[in-house]
Design a protein around this motif. Structure first.
Motif, short mmCIF file in Angstrom:
data_model
loop_
_atom_site.label_atom_id
_atom_site.label_comp_id
_atom_site.label_asym_id
_atom_site.label_seq_id
_atom_site.Cartn_x
_atom_site.Cartn_y
_atom_site.Cartn_z
N SER A 209 0.83 -1.22 0.00
CA SER A 209 0.00 0.00 0.00
C SER A 209 0.86 1.26 0.00
O SER A 209 0.56 2.23 -0.72
CB SER A 209 -0.92 0.00 1.23
OG SER A 209 -1.88 -1.04 1.14
N GLU A 264 -6.55 0.93 0.56
CA GLU A 264 -5.66 0.85 1.72
C GLU A 264 -4.53 1.87 1.61
O GLU A 264 -3.91 2.23 2.61
CB GLU A 264 -5.06 -0.56 1.81
CG GLU A 264 -6.07 -1.68 2.01
CD GLU A 264 -6.75 -1.61 3.36
OE1 GLU A 264 -6.12 -1.08 4.31
OE2 GLU A 264 -7.91 -2.06 3.49
N ALA A 265 -4.30 2.35 0.39
CA ALA A 265 -3.19 3.29 0.18
C ALA A 265 -3.58 4.74 0.46
O ALA A 265 -2.71 5.62 0.45
CB ALA A 265 -2.68 3.16 -1.26
#
Length: 368
Positions: A209, A264-265
Motif C-alpha cells: 500500500s 488501503e493506500a
C-alpha cells in the motif's frame, strides 16, 4: 457387511463395535438411509475412518472393545481434529458417570445407552447428521461468497491501481518525463521498506500500500502552470513559491476523490503527497515538519524522489552519475535527510541502481 463406497460423498455411517450382533442391529436401523461401514475394534475403526474420512457422516462407537477401546478412539480423533466435523455417538452399556463426562468433554455428540430403541437412536443420530450437513452447506456457501467477494475486491483494487498509475504517469508526461519516474519511486520505496530496518513492523500488505501510494507523490503538479512546470532554467523565487504549492494541492486533490478512500493506500498517499518535501531539519514545505514529525514513508519517498531526479535527465538538467548523486545527497546539497535513513539507503543503493536501464543514468550522458 459393507456396501460399495463412493469417495467424496458424506453418506457413510461407521459402526465400531466388537459384537457382531450389535453391529448387525445398528446396520439394520440405518441401512435404508446410509451406506454402512463396520469395524470390530477401535484400531480397525480408526483405520477405516482415515481411509474413508471424506465419506463418513457419523460414527457409532462402542466403549469397551479389545485392542483399542472407544475412549482411546475419541482421544485420537480429538488430536486429529476430526470431532469438529464428524459427529460421534457413544452407544454403550457403560453407565459410568466419569466415562460419560469424559466423552462429552472430548466432543462426543451424544451418549446412547444399550439396548438401543431403534426409532429413538434413528431420530437422534439422523437429526445430528442433518445438522452437520446443513452447517457444511452453509460453510461452503459462505466460503464461496467470500471467494467471490475477494475476487471482486481484487478486481476493484486492480482497477483502482490502474487508475492511480495512469493518473500519476499522465502527470509525469505533462512534466515531459518518460513516465518511468513513478514506477522507480514505487520500486525504490518497496526496496527500502523490504530490505532495511525502516520497514520493520509493517505487513507485506502495508508495504504494498505504501509503495502504491508513493507513485502519487507529485499528483499536485497537475495544478502547476506549464510555463513553470516545464521551465528549462532555474525558477524565480515567485515561480518556486507556486511550484511548492503542489504538495498541499496534491493532498487536497486526493481528499476530493471519494473512490480512493476505500483504498488501503489512501492515508499513506495523502501523507506522502503533502509531506514528501519536508526536511529533517524542519526547512521543508508545506508544514515545516522536523525530524520524526515526518512519517517514515514520506521520508523514504522524499529521498527516493531526490535520488531519481539526480540520476535522471530533466528539462532543466542532465543526469548525474550514481556516485556523484549519492555524494551530493550525503553532502546535504539536496536537503537534509534522517542520518539513519541515509545509512540504510547506502546498504541497498547498489540494488536500487539495477532499476535503471543502461544509459538511463549519467555514465553515458553529459553531466553538469
Amino acid at each position: 457387511m459393507t456396501e460399495e463406497l463412493h469417495p467424496g460423498r458424506l453418506d457413510t455411517l461407521l459402526i465400531v463395535d466388537d459384537t457382531e450382533l450389535n453391529r448387525a442391529l445398528l446396520a439394520e436401523i440405518f441401512k435404508k438411509t446410509y451406506r454402512i461401514l463396520e469395524a470390530e475394534d477401535g484400531r480397525e475403526g480408526l483405520e477405516k475412518l482415515q481411509a474413508h474420512r471424506d465419506e463418513i457422516c457419523a460414527v457409532l462407537l462402542d466403549v469397551i472393545m479389545p485392542v483399542m477401546d472407544g475412549m482411546e478412539v475419541l482421544h485420537r480423533m480429538k488430536e486429529q481434529g476430526l470431532l469438529a466435523r464428524i459427529p460421534v455417538f457413544l452407544i454403550t452399556a457403560e453407565d459410568s458417570a466419569a466415562v460419560v463426562r469424559e466423552a462429552y468433554e472430548l466432543g462426543v455428540m451424544d451418549v446412547i445407552n444399550k439396548p438401543v430403541i431403534p426409532y429413538v437412536v434413528s431420530r437422534r443420530v439422523g437429526s445430528v447428521i442433518e445438522l452437520f450437513r446443513a452447517r457444511e452447506r452453509l460453510d461452503h456457501m459462505v466460503a464461496t461468497q467470500r471467494s467471490e467477494i475477494r475476487r471482486q475486491a481484487n478486481k476493484i483494487m486492480d482497477l483502482n491501481r490502474g487508475l492511480i498509475e495512469a493518473l500519476s504517469t499522465a502527470i509525469e508526461f505533462r512534466s515531459c518525463e518518460s513516465g518511468d519516474h513513478v514506477q522507480r519511486i514505487h520500486d525504490i520505496t518497496k526496496i527500502m521498506l523490504e530490505r532495511t530496518r525502516f520497514g520493520e513492523g509493517l505487513t507485506p500488505e502495508e508495504v504494498d500500500s505504501i509503495s502504491l501510494a508513493a507513485i502519487m507523490h507529485d499528483v499536485g503538479k497537475i495544478s502547476i502552470p506549464d510555463a513553470i512546470l516545464n521551465k528549462p532554467g532555474r525558477l524565480t523565487p515567485e515561480e518556486f513559491e507556486v511550484m511548492k504549492t503542489h504538495a498541499a494541492q496534491g493532498c487536497q486533490m486526493l481528499e476530493r476523490i471519494p473512490q480512493l478512500r476505500d483504498s488501503e493506500a489512501y492515508d499513506y498517499a495523502c501523507d506522502i503527497a503533502r509531506h514528501h518535501h519536508e526536511r529533517w531539519d524542519g526547512r521543508g514545505y508545506p508544514d515545516g515538519l522536523k525530524g520524526d514529525e515526518i512519517s517514515i514513508w514520506a521520508q523514504i519517498v522524499s529521498l527516493a524522489d531526490v535520488y531519481d531526479a539526480l540520476v535522471s535527465k530533466r528539462v532543466y538538467k542532465s543526469a548525474f552519475d550514481f556516485e556523484t548523486a549519492v555524494q551530493m545527497i550525503l553532502d546535504g546539497k539536496c536537503g537534509v535527510f534522517n542520518p539513519a535513513l541515509l545509512e540504510s539507503f547506502l546498504t541497498v543503493e547498489g540494488e536500487i541502481r539495477k532499476l535503471y536501464a543502461p544509459g538511463a543514468a549519467g555514465e553515458t550522458q553529459e553531466g553538469i
